[in-house]
Write a protein that holds these residues in place. Sequence first.
Motif, PDB file in Angstrom:
ATOM      1  N   ASP A  90      29.248   8.774  30.855  1.00  0.00           N
ATOM      2  CA  ASP A  90      30.335   8.710  31.843  1.00  0.00           C
ATOM      3  C   ASP A  90      29.930   7.826  33.029  1.00  0.00           C
ATOM      4  N   CYS A  91      28.689   7.977  33.462  1.00  0.00           N
ATOM      5  CA  CYS A  91      28.205   7.145  34.579  1.00  0.00           C
ATOM      6  C   CYS A  91      28.211   5.671  34.198  1.00  0.00           C
ATOM      7  N   LEU A  92      27.771   5.386  32.958  1.00  0.00           N
ATOM      8  CA  LEU A  92      27.725   4.001  32.500  1.00  0.00           C
ATOM      9  C   LEU A  92      29.134   3.410  32.412  1.00  0.00           C
ATOM     10  N   LYS A  93      30.085   4.232  31.960  1.00  0.00           N
ATOM     11  CA  LYS A  93      31.469   3.759  31.868  1.00  0.00           C
ATOM     12  C   LYS A  93      32.037   3.453  33.243  1.00  0.00           C
ATOM     13  N   ARG A  94      31.724   4.285  34.219  1.00  0.00           N
ATOM     14  CA  ARG A  94      32.216   4.038  35.577  1.00  0.00           C
ATOM     15  C   ARG A  94      31.620   2.756  36.156  1.00  0.00           C
ATOM     16  N   ILE A  95      30.333   2.558  35.862  1.00  0.00           N
ATOM     17  CA  ILE A  95      29.670   1.325  36.319  1.00  0.00           C
ATOM     18  C   ILE A  95      30.332   0.109  35.672  1.00  0.00           C
ATOM     19  N   LYS A  96      30.624   0.245  34.370  1.00  0.00           N
ATOM     20  CA  LYS A  96      31.247  -0.864  33.637  1.00  0.00           C
ATOM     21  C   LYS A  96      32.626  -1.185  34.189  1.00  0.00           C
ATOM     22  N   GLU A  98      33.858  -0.278  37.189  1.00  0.00           N
ATOM     23  CA  GLU A  98      33.837  -0.592  38.619  1.00  0.00           C
ATOM     24  C   GLU A  98      33.369  -2.017  38.874  1.00  0.00           C
ATOM     25  N   PHE A  99      32.398  -2.445  38.093  1.00  0.00           N
ATOM     26  CA  PHE A  99      31.788  -3.757  38.355  1.00  0.00           C
ATOM     27  C   PHE A  99      32.100  -4.780  37.266  1.00  0.00           C
ATOM     28  N   SER A 100      32.983  -4.370  36.380  1.00  0.00           N
ATOM     29  CA  SER A 100      33.413  -5.286  35.308  1.00  0.00           C
ATOM     30  C   SER A 100      32.217  -5.811  34.499  1.00  0.00           C
ATOM     31  N   VAL A 101      31.337  -4.921  34.152  1.00  0.00           N
ATOM     32  CA  VAL A 101      30.168  -5.282  33.331  1.00  0.00           C
ATOM     33  C   VAL A 101      30.621  -5.417  31.889  1.00  0.00           C
ATOM     34  N   LEU A 102      30.233  -6.487  31.254  1.00  0.00           N
ATOM     35  CA  LEU A 102      30.678  -6.766  29.889  1.00  0.00           C
ATOM     36  C   LEU A 102      29.787  -6.129  28.818  1.00  0.00           C
ATOM     37  N   ASP A 103      28.575  -5.827  29.161  1.00  0.00           N
ATOM     38  CA  ASP A 103      27.631  -5.292  28.159  1.00  0.00           C
ATOM     39  C   ASP A 103      28.122  -3.940  27.638  1.00  0.00           C
ATOM     40  N   ASP A 104      28.039  -3.717  26.313  1.00  0.00           N
ATOM     41  CA  ASP A 104      28.470  -2.464  25.705  1.00  0.00           C
ATOM     42  C   ASP A 104      27.424  -1.370  25.923  1.00  0.00           C
ATOM     43  N   ILE A 105      27.914  -0.152  25.890  1.00  0.00           N
ATOM     44  CA  ILE A 105      27.016   1.019  25.963  1.00  0.00           C
ATOM     45  C   ILE A 105      26.524   1.340  24.556  1.00  0.00           C
ATOM     46  N   SER A 106      25.201   1.291  24.330  1.00  0.00           N
ATOM     47  CA  SER A 106      24.639   1.514  22.993  1.00  0.00           C
ATOM     48  C   SER A 106      23.880   2.841  22.919  1.00  0.00           C
ATOM     49  N   VAL A 107      23.690   3.302  21.692  1.00  0.00           N
ATOM     50  CA  VAL A 107      22.937   4.534  21.461  1.00  0.00           C
ATOM     51  C   VAL A 107      21.491   4.377  21.931  1.00  0.00           C
ATOM     52  N   SER A 108      20.898   3.233  21.639  1.00  0.00           N
ATOM     53  CA  SER A 108      19.503   3.005  22.019  1.00  0.00           C
ATOM     54  C   SER A 108      19.325   3.072  23.529  1.00  0.00           C
TER      55      SER A 108
END
Length: 293
Positions: A90-96, A98-108
Amino acid sequence: MIKSMTGFGRGEAKDIERQFVVEIKSVNHRYNDIVIRMPKRLIYLEDQLKNLIKEYIKRGRVEVYITLENIGDTDTRISVNEPLAKQYIDCLKRIKDEFSVLDDISVSLVSKFPDVIKVSPKEEDEDAVWNCLKEAVSNALQKLMKMRASEGVKLAEDINNRCTYIADIVNKIENRSPSVVLEYKQRLYDRIRELLDDDVEIDENRLSMEVALFADKCSITEEIVRLKSHVDQLKKTLKESHPIGRKLDFLIQEMNREINTVGSKSSDLEITNYVVDIKSELEKIREQVQNIE
């Protein structure tokens, strides 16, 4: 049947998940000293192990070596802390967003966050562990006791033979003792004859009194009786089934005390030699007794 305090035994046992190898060795010791070396995860079984060993061994230093091998599933469990992982995502999604980060959230990526993946020891069935370990320890103890009993038979035979030899020497001392007084009387009579003229009459009453004083001073009757009694007790004790090491040690001390008294009272060379022979045998027995439970 007496038992030696020296022995060695090895036992194994396994179930579907584990295999135990147990080695036990024992040596002579004044008390019952048990030292156990085993994996830290089994420390909670130490008191049970000691109580089991004490059922077999009453005296001696006992060293126990226990190795454990897991032959079933791994002994660890890996789990996912799902609530925590969800919070990270959830935190990573908010960062993505909020800041328009293109990198996907991965399991690793998520798995690298602290405490998301938890490695913990597998919960064991303590009863199953104890039953398997108890079987291995019991097997080792039985082999160790067999070895101790086998050596005990040889020790008993050796001590019994030495007791028989000591009893024979005590009889020789007893038979020799009256002759010592008679020989003293004759030597005293001859010495007086040498110092006095032949026409001087020897006071037989006075001579008898001196001989009586000497006989009383060097009398070893009590010591002989006690020595014979101690030898008989020692032989009977060898046939007892319970631990007898301390009792044998006490009897040897008493026999040493009696034979020392005999040596101090006697001025006869033959008896003195007999005393030396008995003391030598008692020392050999004492060395053997140090290894008897």
